[in-house]
Design an enzyme around this catalytic site. Structure first.
Site, PDB file in Angstrom:
ATOM      1  N   ASP A  36       0.812  -1.220   0.000  1.00 57.92           N
ATOM      2  CA  ASP A  36       0.000   0.000   0.000  1.00 57.92           C
ATOM      3  C   ASP A  36       0.845   1.269   0.000  1.00 57.92           C
ATOM      4  O   ASP A  36       0.314   2.372  -0.062  1.00 57.92           O
ATOM      5  CB  ASP A  36      -0.938   0.020   1.215  1.00 57.92           C
ATOM      6  CG  ASP A  36      -2.247  -0.705   0.928  1.00 57.92           C
ATOM      7  OD1 ASP A  36      -2.367  -1.278  -0.175  1.00 57.92           O
ATOM      8  OD2 ASP A  36      -3.134  -0.708   1.794  1.00 57.92           O
ATOM      9  N   ASP A 274      -9.872  35.954 -33.483  1.00 58.81           N
ATOM     10  CA  ASP A 274      -9.449  34.552 -33.417  1.00 58.81           C
ATOM     11  C   ASP A 274     -10.489  33.703 -32.700  1.00 58.81           C
ATOM     12  O   ASP A 274     -10.797  32.589 -33.122  1.00 58.81           O
ATOM     13  CB  ASP A 274      -8.106  34.430 -32.683  1.00 58.81           C
ATOM     14  CG  ASP A 274      -6.950  34.926 -33.538  1.00 58.81           C
ATOM     15  OD1 ASP A 274      -7.157  35.049 -34.752  1.00 58.81           O
ATOM     16  OD2 ASP A 274      -5.875  35.190 -32.986  1.00 58.81           O
ATOM     17  N   GLY A 409      -6.129  22.326 -33.158  1.00 61.28           N
ATOM     18  CA  GLY A 409      -6.972  21.457 -33.961  1.00 61.28           C
ATOM     19  C   GLY A 409      -7.339  22.095 -35.280  1.00 61.28           C
ATOM     20  O   GLY A 409      -7.409  21.439 -36.319  1.00 61.28           O
ATOM     21  N   LEU A 410      -7.560  23.409 -35.258  1.00 63.18           N
ATOM     22  CA  LEU A 410      -7.860  24.142 -36.489  1.00 63.18           C
ATOM     23  C   LEU A 410      -6.687  24.061 -37.447  1.00 63.18           C
ATOM     24  O   LEU A 410      -6.844  23.889 -38.662  1.00 63.18           O
ATOM     25  CB  LEU A 410      -8.168  25.602 -36.132  1.00 63.18           C
ATOM     26  CG  LEU A 410      -9.022  26.408 -37.110  1.00 63.18           C
ATOM     27  CD1 LEU A 410     -10.387  25.766 -37.284  1.00 63.18           C
ATOM     28  CD2 LEU A 410      -9.172  27.838 -36.602  1.00 63.18           C
TER      29      LEU A 410
END
Length: 507
Positions: A36, A274, A409-410
């Site tokens: 543990d 933007d 991503g763009l």
């Protein structure tokens, strides 16, 4: 309790460790079997701590179960006091040790130690990590807080930040600065960096700021009831919440304040050109209840996103999250099963995920960008830089956190659109990775791709057209087209099939 590959919360004794590790002059004696001690890694590796947690384990083994494990626990307690000389100790059992019923609290009380001994009764098989932290901090405050005269100037305590908390270090610094600007000094921050002596001084403050309800609400309610200290209900994450928090503090203290917002950039930036390209993006939010509620408000009211789903993993926050989800017109997902979360995200096909480390992995598998907004987190979410979540500077940080995955991503989508260009094809490599442009190898075989659905294959012209669809909805477009083809009894998806499916689902 269940075994799983990933888990949002550990057992409650890990929550107790988060409190003990956050504090100074406090030691945790944990009755636990060998193995543990894995919990040490959570702090030394993920949080990059420069010393191990102040926890002593009895680490009994299987052969000890036939002997006197109670004596082993007492010896560990005495050794911890002699070696580390803490101001106080907390004692408890791990989920495994709980089964042998040695009663660490009772054993410690019979030892006659010269320092306060605070017993923990944590139900390992019905509650989890955040409850363990909340209960541990409450028991410490209950045992150590002493009646005090109020400070001459208006002061407050900041309650809730612990080790392994999400940006707790920077949130405390930002919040301390905000309160100072309002003419309010901080009496004690606890449990983070507090000593047992500091806990005793908590009642000297005029009120408490509850920074983390998950880990500090029980203590805040105790101080309110027993020491007449009101506590704030608004967690100042986001522009609107920070302004509401300031109003709440003004109402509690009666002070007149004028807070400087000159560093605040988020409102203008979120309206900038933007960001306009990102307005209306569909987001799914999942994490601990406090951060989910805060980011739902930020996403909808301050960033212009559309919240299509939300939920939390800590069941203690289920009621407020269900009520909030109803206001947003969505169903709340209350679960600690990451597979249920993944199924919900896949069904909703959002354009962005706001979540935990688990959702970051889910996003990678589903091809959906993810911003981490809540614990549990990994090492990259304990940055060396100053990166708060609360206050006006925290709002600026959150803007960057939410925008950058979509901006990147763009860029990926634009690269995909121009993949036939000599400079941007797949073999060219990303410019920011030092890739060198290579001549494109033209495909000579126009063959169907591998099957993507039940007995359905995509012809190459349809596959090429599919890649022109933005990455964040491409998965949904693929699934819809395959479903349409199967319903029509088609086993090949051509360009015509793709457009027919698009027209069908647009109706």
């Amino acid at each position: 309790m269940k075994l799983t590959v990933w888990t949002y919360e550990g057992p409650p004794h890990v929550g107790a460790m988060r409190v003990a590790t956050a504090m100074k002059g406090l030691h945790y004696v944990l009755h636990a079997p060998q193995g543990d001690t894995y919990a040490d890694l959570l702090f030394t590796m993920i949080e990059r701590r420069n010393h191990r947690p102040p926890v002593s384990y009895t680490t009994f083994q299987a052969r000890d179960l036939g002997a006197d494990t109670a004596t082993l626990f007492k010896a560990s307690c005495q050794d911890a006091v002699d070696r580390f000389q803490p101001e106080a100790i907390i004692v408890g059992a791990s989920c495994t040790a709980e089964l042998i019923q040695d009663d660490p609290a009772g054993l410690a009380e019979t030892m006659g130690l010269s320092i306060p001994v605070i017993p923990l009764e944590l139900p390992s098989y019905s509650r989890k990590e955040n409850f363990g932290a909340d209960e541990t901090f409450y028991q410490i405050v209950k045992a150590l807080a002493q009646p005090q005269e109020r400070t001459a100037r208006v002061t407050c305590n900041i309650l809730g930040p612990t080790a392994l908390g999400f940006r707790a270090r920077d949130d405390v610094e930002e919040l301390t600065g905000l309160l100072s600007e309002m003419g309010i000094n901080v009496n004690v921050v606890a449990p983070l960096n507090a000593t047992p002596s500091d806990i005793a001084r908590l009642p000297a403050a005029h009120f408490n700021v509850l920074l983390s309800p998950e880990t500090g609400e029980a203590a805040a309610r105790f101080l309110e009831k027993n020491h007449d200290q009101p506590f704030t209900k608004v967690v100042p994450i986001g522009v609107g919440a920070t302004r509401d928090f300031i109003k709440e503090v003004v109402a509690i203290t009666g002070k007149t304040v004028a807070v400087d917002e000159s560093r605040l950039r988020m409102p203008w930036w979120s309206r900038s050109v933007d960001s306009t390209y990102l307005t209306g993006k569909r987001v799914f939010i999942f994490g601990d209840g406090t951060h989910v509620a805060a980011h739902a408000r930020i996403a909808r009211d301050e960033m212009g996103f559309e919240v299509v789903g939300m939920g939390c993993y800590n069941r203690e926050m289920a009621r407020p999250i269900r009520a909030l989800a109803k206001e947003y017109g969505v169903d709340a997902l209350i679960t600690d099963d990451y597979l249920e979360v993944e199924a919900a995200i896949e069904a909703l096909s959002p354009e962005m995920i706001l979540g935990t480390q688990m959702e970051r992995h889910i996003g990678k598998r589903l091809g959906i960008p993810c911003a981490v907004i809540s614990a549990p987190v990994h090492v990259q979410d304990f940055p060396a830089r100053y990166s708060p979540q609360v206050g006006f500077e925290g709002a600026n940080v959150i803007f960057d956190t939410l925008i950058h995955p979509l901006v990147m991503g763009l860029e990926e989508h634009l690269l995909t659109m121009f993949r036939d260009d000599f400079e941007f094809h797949d073999d060219a490599g990303a410019s920011h990775h030092g890739g060198k442009a290579k001549a494109k190898v033209e495909e000579t075989v126009d063959a169907p791709t591998v099957p993507q659905g039940d007995n359905v294959i995509w012809l190459s012209d349809a596959e090429r057209e599919l890649k022109k669809i933005p990455f964040f909805v491409r998965g949904k477009a693929r699934r819809n087209t395959e479903t349409f083809a199967l319903e029509k009894g088609l086993h090949e998806i051509s360009l015509d099939t793709l457009y027919e499916a698009k027209a069908h689902y647009a109706r």
